[in-house]
Write a protein that holds these residues in place. Structure first.
Motif, short mmCIF file in Angstrom:
data_model
loop_
_atom_site.label_atom_id
_atom_site.label_comp_id
_atom_site.label_asym_id
_atom_site.label_seq_id
_atom_site.Cartn_x
_atom_site.Cartn_y
_atom_site.Cartn_z
N LEU A 23 0.82 -1.21 0.00
CA LEU A 23 0.00 0.00 0.00
C LEU A 23 0.85 1.26 0.00
O LEU A 23 0.46 2.28 -0.57
CB LEU A 23 -0.96 0.00 1.19
N PHE A 26 1.62 3.24 -3.26
CA PHE A 26 0.58 4.04 -3.91
C PHE A 26 0.41 5.40 -3.25
O PHE A 26 0.56 5.53 -2.04
CB PHE A 26 -0.77 3.29 -3.85
N ASP A 28 -1.98 8.51 -1.87
CA ASP A 28 -3.21 8.46 -1.07
C ASP A 28 -4.46 8.44 -1.96
O ASP A 28 -5.46 7.82 -1.59
CB ASP A 28 -3.29 9.65 -0.13
N ARG A 42 -6.33 4.68 -1.29
CA ARG A 42 -5.64 3.54 -0.67
C ARG A 42 -6.61 2.50 -0.12
O ARG A 42 -6.32 1.31 -0.13
CB ARG A 42 -4.69 4.02 0.45
N ASP A 43 -7.79 2.95 0.34
CA ASP A 43 -8.77 1.98 0.83
C ASP A 43 -9.23 1.07 -0.30
O ASP A 43 -9.37 -0.14 -0.11
CB ASP A 43 -9.98 2.68 1.46
N GLN A 97 5.90 7.11 -6.05
CA GLN A 97 4.71 6.31 -5.78
C GLN A 97 3.90 6.11 -7.05
O GLN A 97 4.07 6.81 -8.04
CB GLN A 97 3.85 7.00 -4.72
#
Length: 104
Positions: A23, A26, A28, A42-43, A97
């Protein structure tokens, strides 16, 4: 061409089963699309990771990578308890990222 660092870390974290490191590759507000299934932030990436990546013990190997128009196109060989075979991943980077990943 050498694999850019964020993509290399994406592969290494997947292969190590390290969701936190995965995670962290990546942004946000990242966007991920897997054959038209879209995930935001990210979720969303975390949900995809549980259902389609580390959650199914994926192991990735970069076959080749090339850059076109600011996008890194990687051919990736996948094994594990989900998809097995080769597929294409298009990465858009933001610094160190991943801002966008489109799997097709």
């Amino acid at each position: 061409m050498a694999t850019p660092d964020p993509i290399r870390r994406f592969v290494e974290a997947t292969n190590a089963g390290d969701s936190e490191a995965f995670l962290g590759t990546f942004t946000d507000d990242a966007f991920l699309s897997d054959w038209g299934r879209d995930f935001h932030g990210r979720d969303g990436v975390a949900r995809w990771n549980r259902s389609d990546n580390i959650g199914v013990q994926s192991n990735l190997r970069i076959v080749r990578v090339a850059q076109r128009d600011g996008v890194y196109h990687a051919r990736v060989a996948v094994t594990g308890n989900g998809f097995n075979g080769e597929g294409d991943m298009a990465f858009t980077l933001d610094g160190d990222q991943i801002a966008s990943l489109v799997i097709s």
